[in-house]
Design a protein around this motif. Structure first.
Motif, PDB file in Angstrom:
ATOM      1  N   ALA A  16       0.875  -1.181  -0.177  1.00 15.77           N
ATOM      2  CA  ALA A  16       0.104  -0.094   0.140  1.00 15.77           C
ATOM      3  C   ALA A  16       0.943   1.332   0.197  1.00 15.77           C
ATOM      4  O   ALA A  16       0.894   2.625  -0.332  1.00 15.77           O
ATOM      5  CB  ALA A  16      -1.347   0.268   1.621  1.00 15.77           C
ATOM      6  N   VAL A  17       1.320   1.498   0.637  1.00 19.00           N
ATOM      7  CA  VAL A  17       3.121   2.200   1.092  1.00 19.00           C
ATOM      8  C   VAL A  17       3.598   2.589  -0.580  1.00 19.00           C
ATOM      9  O   VAL A  17       3.334   3.977  -0.696  1.00 19.00           O
ATOM     10  CB  VAL A  17       3.787   2.657   1.932  1.00 19.00           C
ATOM     11  CG1 VAL A  17       4.522   3.670   1.813  1.00 19.00           C
ATOM     12  CG2 VAL A  17       3.191   2.403   3.184  1.00 19.00           C
ATOM     13  N   THR A  18       3.549   1.240  -0.667  1.00 18.19           N
ATOM     14  CA  THR A  18       4.398   1.354  -2.594  1.00 18.19           C
ATOM     15  C   THR A  18       3.835   2.371  -3.696  1.00 18.19           C
ATOM     16  O   THR A  18       3.780   3.311  -4.437  1.00 18.19           O
ATOM     17  CB  THR A  18       5.109   0.007  -2.586  1.00 18.19           C
ATOM     18  OG1 THR A  18       6.211  -0.009  -1.894  1.00 18.19           O
ATOM     19  CG2 THR A  18       5.861   0.434  -4.045  1.00 18.19           C
ATOM     20  N   ALA A  19       2.311   1.408  -3.212  1.00 18.74           N
ATOM     21  CA  ALA A  19       1.402   1.722  -4.327  1.00 18.74           C
ATOM     22  C   ALA A  19       1.342   3.576  -4.029  1.00 18.74           C
ATOM     23  O   ALA A  19       1.196   4.187  -5.687  1.00 18.74           O
ATOM     24  CB  ALA A  19       0.673   1.053  -4.265  1.00 18.74           C
ATOM     25  N   GLN A 153      13.328   0.668  -4.206  1.00 20.76           N
ATOM     26  CA  GLN A 153      12.212   1.230  -3.719  1.00 20.76           C
ATOM     27  C   GLN A 153      12.648   3.161  -3.220  1.00 20.76           C
ATOM     28  O   GLN A 153      13.903   2.652  -2.562  1.00 20.76           O
ATOM     29  CB  GLN A 153      11.556   0.580  -2.113  1.00 20.76           C
ATOM     30  CG  GLN A 153      11.125  -0.663  -2.734  1.00 20.76           C
ATOM     31  CD  GLN A 153       9.694  -0.770  -2.579  1.00 20.76           C
ATOM     32  OE1 GLN A 153       8.920  -0.189  -2.448  1.00 20.76           O
ATOM     33  NE2 GLN A 153       9.498  -2.117  -1.630  1.00 20.76           N
ATOM     34  N   GLY A 154      11.891   3.773  -3.480  1.00 25.70           N
ATOM     35  CA  GLY A 154      12.413   5.167  -2.651  1.00 25.70           C
ATOM     36  C   GLY A 154      12.217   5.071  -1.172  1.00 25.70           C
ATOM     37  O   GLY A 154      10.345   4.674  -1.054  1.00 25.70           O
ATOM     38  N   ILE A 155      12.430   5.390  -0.688  1.00 26.52           N
ATOM     39  CA  ILE A 155      12.668   5.812   1.098  1.00 26.52           C
ATOM     40  C   ILE A 155      12.841   7.482   1.730  1.00 26.52           C
ATOM     41  O   ILE A 155      13.043   8.133   1.205  1.00 26.52           O
ATOM     42  CB  ILE A 155      13.404   4.958   1.502  1.00 26.52           C
ATOM     43  CG1 ILE A 155      13.978   3.129   1.347  1.00 26.52           C
ATOM     44  CG2 ILE A 155      13.267   5.165   3.684  1.00 26.52           C
ATOM     45  CD1 ILE A 155      12.470   2.723   1.604  1.00 26.52           C
ATOM     46  N   THR A 156      11.744   7.365   2.114  1.00 31.43           N
ATOM     47  CA  THR A 156      11.286   8.650   2.919  1.00 31.43           C
ATOM     48  C   THR A 156      10.317   8.104   4.166  1.00 31.43           C
ATOM     49  O   THR A 156       9.768   7.146   4.650  1.00 31.43           O
ATOM     50  CB  THR A 156      10.546  10.286   2.206  1.00 31.43           C
ATOM     51  OG1 THR A 156       9.318   8.839   2.036  1.00 31.43           O
ATOM     52  CG2 THR A 156      11.088  10.343   1.221  1.00 31.43           C
ATOM     53  N   THR A 157      10.922   8.728   5.238  1.00 34.53           N
ATOM     54  CA  THR A 157      10.404   8.488   6.832  1.00 34.53           C
ATOM     55  C   THR A 157       9.955   9.565   7.136  1.00 34.53           C
ATOM     56  O   THR A 157      10.724  10.042   7.080  1.00 34.53           O
ATOM     57  CB  THR A 157      11.486   7.706   7.797  1.00 34.53           C
ATOM     58  OG1 THR A 157      13.065   8.500   7.433  1.00 34.53           O
ATOM     59  CG2 THR A 157      12.238   6.162   6.994  1.00 34.53           C
ATOM     60  N   THR A 158       8.978  10.199   8.089  1.00 32.92           N
ATOM     61  CA  THR A 158       8.576  10.724   8.486  1.00 32.92           C
ATOM     62  C   THR A 158       7.996  10.488  10.092  1.00 32.92           C
ATOM     63  O   THR A 158       6.629   9.945  10.539  1.00 32.92           O
ATOM     64  CB  THR A 158       7.577  10.985   7.672  1.00 32.92           C
ATOM     65  OG1 THR A 158       5.941  10.220   7.716  1.00 32.92           O
ATOM     66  CG2 THR A 158       7.606  11.954   6.746  1.00 32.92           C
ATOM     67  N   ILE A 274      12.973  -2.709   6.701  1.00 29.39           N
ATOM     68  CA  ILE A 274      14.514  -2.636   6.895  1.00 29.39           C
ATOM     69  C   ILE A 274      14.719  -1.730   5.747  1.00 29.39           C
ATOM     70  O   ILE A 274      15.905  -0.178   7.192  1.00 29.39           O
ATOM     71  CB  ILE A 274      15.449  -3.993   6.235  1.00 29.39           C
ATOM     72  CG1 ILE A 274      14.995  -5.392   6.615  1.00 29.39           C
ATOM     73  CG2 ILE A 274      16.655  -3.899   5.831  1.00 29.39           C
ATOM     74  CD1 ILE A 274      15.432  -6.541   5.790  1.00 29.39           C
ATOM     75  N   LEU A 275      14.699  -0.520   5.051  1.00 29.89           N
ATOM     76  CA  LEU A 275      15.134   0.335   4.615  1.00 29.89           C
ATOM     77  C   LEU A 275      15.206   1.572   5.769  1.00 29.89           C
ATOM     78  O   LEU A 275      15.688   2.701   5.764  1.00 29.89           O
ATOM     79  CB  LEU A 275      14.827   0.880   2.948  1.00 29.89           C
ATOM     80  CG  LEU A 275      15.375  -0.638   2.365  1.00 29.89           C
ATOM     81  CD1 LEU A 275      14.816  -0.896   0.992  1.00 29.89           C
ATOM     82  CD2 LEU A 275      16.891  -0.890   1.808  1.00 29.89           C
ATOM     83  N   VAL A 336      21.434   3.906   2.636  1.00 34.52           N
ATOM     84  CA  VAL A 336      19.495   4.277   1.463  1.00 34.52           C
ATOM     85  C   VAL A 336      19.984   5.838   0.646  1.00 34.52           C
ATOM     86  O   VAL A 336      19.129   5.981  -0.458  1.00 34.52           O
ATOM     87  CB  VAL A 336      18.829   4.275   2.658  1.00 34.52           C
ATOM     88  CG1 VAL A 336      17.641   5.025   2.612  1.00 34.52           C
ATOM     89  CG2 VAL A 336      18.896   3.067   3.258  1.00 34.52           C
ATOM     90  N   ARG A 337      20.856   6.316   1.337  1.00 33.78           N
ATOM     91  CA  ARG A 337      20.581   7.953   0.577  1.00 33.78           C
ATOM     92  C   ARG A 337      21.291   7.089  -0.381  1.00 33.78           C
ATOM     93  O   ARG A 337      20.815   8.191  -1.899  1.00 33.78           O
ATOM     94  CB  ARG A 337      22.054   8.074   1.210  1.00 33.78           C
ATOM     95  CG  ARG A 337      21.514  10.016   0.587  1.00 33.78           C
ATOM     96  CD  ARG A 337      22.848  10.477   1.740  1.00 33.78           C
ATOM     97  NE  ARG A 337      24.782  10.614   1.624  1.00 33.78           N
ATOM     98  CZ  ARG A 337      25.329  10.864   0.070  1.00 33.78           C
ATOM     99  NH1 ARG A 337      24.135  11.504  -1.149  1.00 33.78           N
ATOM    100  NH2 ARG A 337      26.336   9.912   0.184  1.00 33.78           N
ATOM    101  N   ARG A 338      22.351   6.570  -0.785  1.00 35.08           N
ATOM    102  CA  ARG A 338      22.578   5.970  -1.944  1.00 35.08           C
ATOM    103  C   ARG A 338      22.132   5.568  -3.137  1.00 35.08           C
ATOM    104  O   ARG A 338      21.564   6.192  -5.201  1.00 35.08           O
ATOM    105  CB  ARG A 338      24.204   5.778  -1.730  1.00 35.08           C
ATOM    106  CG  ARG A 338      25.811   7.053  -1.462  1.00 35.08           C
ATOM    107  CD  ARG A 338      26.663   5.838  -2.162  1.00 35.08           C
ATOM    108  NE  ARG A 338      27.749   6.547  -0.956  1.00 35.08           N
ATOM    109  CZ  ARG A 338      28.440   6.863  -1.437  1.00 35.08           C
ATOM    110  NH1 ARG A 338      28.458   7.313  -2.727  1.00 35.08           N
ATOM    111  NH2 ARG A 338      29.725   7.861  -1.378  1.00 35.08           N
TER     112      ARG A 338
END
Length: 362
Positions: A16-19, A153-158, A274-275, A336-338
């Motif tokens: 769901a998060v990816t979509a 997958q592109g990762i953002t955390t909030t 994990i990411l 993750v940044r790279r």
């Protein structure tokens, strides 16, 4: 362009998060992207009616089998994103394998999260192509050749700044001072492929030796029958707790406060948990399966275990070795940044969707 996007949209799950993230990428390029839960449709004819009614010009599916099979034969161009269980699990069922091969043949592009996932898909449907050619005695068009692109997958955390860790511990019925605790979070939907009970006995034994270690399983109740089994097992296991699903921002805050994040899945496409832990500078311990080994380099960006006993050994080492923890956390954050840039992911999907407009040039 009006796009139909089919995915399995259980709240607070990786799919769901990816979509939702991919939808945002496409809408940022000016497309109208309507996200629908694949489980809401029982037949392809329902999708045909939806395409006509909503005047969709193209479509996208997350998960080759669950989403892709609903898009076949409607005459609109579509692309697919591999989910993980489609390539790792469903391919082993002959009927599903055949269906997915036909979907891949019709799709204009497919996206794999890792090189190993791409290679598995290519090998799987190349073998099927050869088999068909032999049995038919004729040339058969490749299903996957030139169609599969790798985009991690592109990762953002909030993290929620108002989150209260002590309240979280109280909800988990952990009545100790937070200062002395080592809380391991296992984040997953309660279904068998995630294998949340894999470590429970070994962890419970460890907790009885060292009462300051706890494992908290956090996630939605996906499979009702299996959920009952998990609840019963956790209830009689010292040092192990079970909490339901949480809003994403609260979950990120919980991750930031815990000692380490654990993944014990039998199969993974690419674990967002994990990411996200790496992005939040928290150590990870993951079961040594292809999807996890693609993102966790043992003793560099995290720790990989092959059985519950090895998990406990590595977890004990992590607790007693702050230098190893600091080094892995720094390496994980840099990895993750790279390699999991949200911006790079956006560029890829905006470029690929042009193939659905009939523009085939990159």
């Amino acid at each position: 362009m009006r796009l139909l996007f089919l995915a399995v949209l259980r709240p607070h799950t990786g799919n769901a998060v990816t979509a939702e993230r991919v939808r945002d990428h496409l809408e940022a390029a000016g497309h109208i992207c309507i996200l629908k839960d694949a489980f809401d449709f029982e037949s392809s004819s329902e999708i045909a009616n939806l395409i006509t009614t909503e005047n969709f010009g193209a479509a996208l599916a997350l998960h080759l089998y669950r989403g892709g099979r609903l898009l076949q034969g409607h005459g609109i161009p579509f692309g697919v994103i591999f989910g993980g269980t489609d390539v790792n699990e469903d391919v082993n069922q002959r009927e599903k394998n055949n269906v997915m091969g036909k979907i891949l043949e019709e799709a204009r592009f497919a996206v794999a999260f890792t090189e190993s996932m791409k290679e598995m898909a290519q090998a799987q449907w190349k073998a099927r192509q050869i088999s068909l050619a032999v049995s038919c005695g004729a040339q058969v068009q490749p299903h996957a050749k030139g169609k599969i692109y790798v985009q991690s997958q592109g990762i953002t955390t909030t993290p929620n700044a108002a989150f209260n860790w002590n309240t979280f511990l109280q909800r988990a019925e952990i009545n100790q001072s937070a200062d002395n605790l080592h809380v391991f979070l296992l984040i997953c939907g309660l279904r068998q492929v995630k294998d949340p009970l894999y470590l429970v006995d070994a962890f419970s034994e460890w907790h009885q030796e060292e009462p300051d270690v706890y494992m908290v399983i956090v996630g939605p109740e996906v499979d009702p029958v299996f959920t009952r089994e998990v609840k019963a097992k956790v209830k009689r296991s010292a040092g192990v707790r079970l909490l339901g699903e949480m809003p994403r921002e609260d979950l990120h805050a919980a991750v930031k406060n815990c000692f380490a994040v654990v993944n014990s899945s039998v199969s993974e496409g690419m674990s967002a948990a994990i990411l996200e832990a790496m992005d939040l500078e928290v150590p990870v311990l993951a079961r040594n399966i292809p999807g996890n080994a693609a993102v966790v380099k043992h003793q560099v960006t995290g720790l990989l275990f092959s059985d519950p006993q090895e998990f406990v050994q590595l977890a004990k080492r992590l607790v007693s070795d702050p230098a190893l923890e600091r080094e892995m956390v720094a390496n994980g954050r840099e990895y993750v940044r790279r390699h999991h840039s949200w911006q790079a992911e956006r560029v890829t999907y905006q470029r690929l969707v042009r193939r659905l407009e009939g523009s085939w040039e990159d």
